[in-house]
Design an enzyme around this catalytic site. Structure first.
Site, mmCIF file in Angstrom:
data_model
loop_
_atom_site.group_PDB
_atom_site.id
_atom_site.type_symbol
_atom_site.label_atom_id
_atom_site.label_comp_id
_atom_site.label_asym_id
_atom_site.label_seq_id
_atom_site.Cartn_x
_atom_site.Cartn_y
_atom_site.Cartn_z
ATOM 1 N N ALA A 41 14.119 34.373 -15.888
ATOM 2 C CA ALA A 41 13.409 35.136 -16.059
ATOM 3 C C ALA A 41 12.153 34.444 -14.904
ATOM 4 O O ALA A 41 11.740 32.760 -15.940
ATOM 5 C CB ALA A 41 12.218 36.064 -16.509
ATOM 6 N N GLY A 46 11.037 29.481 -21.331
ATOM 7 C CA GLY A 46 11.933 28.418 -21.355
ATOM 8 C C GLY A 46 12.853 27.807 -19.843
ATOM 9 O O GLY A 46 13.524 27.114 -18.818
ATOM 10 N N CYS A 47 12.368 29.052 -18.744
ATOM 11 C CA CYS A 47 13.197 28.783 -17.612
ATOM 12 C C CYS A 47 12.278 27.347 -16.656
ATOM 13 O O CYS A 47 12.907 27.161 -16.157
ATOM 14 C CB CYS A 47 12.992 30.487 -16.955
ATOM 15 S SG CYS A 47 14.286 31.146 -17.944
ATOM 16 N N ALA A 48 10.621 27.921 -16.849
ATOM 17 C CA ALA A 48 9.970 26.510 -16.420
ATOM 18 C C ALA A 48 10.580 25.365 -16.993
ATOM 19 O O ALA A 48 10.742 24.291 -15.804
ATOM 20 C CB ALA A 48 8.531 26.776 -16.332
ATOM 21 N N ALA A 51 13.877 24.537 -15.105
ATOM 22 C CA ALA A 51 13.788 24.276 -13.478
ATOM 23 C C ALA A 51 12.536 23.228 -13.166
ATOM 24 O O ALA A 51 13.576 22.457 -12.477
ATOM 25 C CB ALA A 51 12.997 25.288 -12.958
#
Length: 159
Positions: A41, A46-48, A51
């Site tokens: 998401a 975590g995804c930031a 990325a």
């Protein structure tokens, strides 16, 4: 769930909408190596982190001949906000129906706080210039994954 891909398997072809409002296909990278990573998401911590780790190491990956492409089940509008907020310059693709994640075995059973559900499994696949899987990593960690990927690919890790 689709059986996990292994090196030598043909990479499933796809075309998905991207954060820029167009579409991106695996065939757009024909003859090039691609780091295709699946994340659950956009706009989550975590995804930031993951990325931004790819963003911060993009130059070294590109210098070694790799394109980076991120895929999540988020709508295009959210991906565009995510890319702008984090300064991401590589393609982010929207897999709303998770069909591409399923084809890459990055969608399946997950467990969290005692609950079992279907969701995106954080995964990274490296596809060679002939469209074959060169490396397949499933259940990767958001933090430290890009450094591990560099090591696995035999690349120097950026400082």
């Amino acid at each position: 769930m689709t059986e996990r891909l292994v090196p030598g398997d043909p990479a499933p072809s796809f075309t998905l909408p991207n954060a820029e409002g167009g579409a991106t296909s695996l065939s757009d990278f024909s003859g090039r190596q691609v780091v295709l990573y699946f994340y659950p998401a956009a706009m989550t911590p975590g995804c930031a982190k993951q990325a931004c780790d790819f963003r911060d190491n993009l130059a070294s990956l590109q210098a070694a001949g790799y394109a980076v492409v991120g895929v999540s089940p988020d709508p295009v509008e959210k991906l565009a906000r995510f890319a702008a907020k984090e300064g991401l310059t590589f393609p982010l693709l929207s897999d709303l129906d998770h069909s591409v994640a399923e084809a890459y075995a990055a969608w399946g059973e997950k467990k969290n706080y005692g609950k079992t559900y279907q969701g995106l499994i954080r995964s990274t696949l490296v596809i060679d210039g002939e469209g074959k899987v060169a490396l397949a990593q499933y259940n990767v960690r958001a933090t430290g994954h890009v450094a591990k990927l560099h090591r696995d690919l035999g690349l120097a890790v950026a400082a």
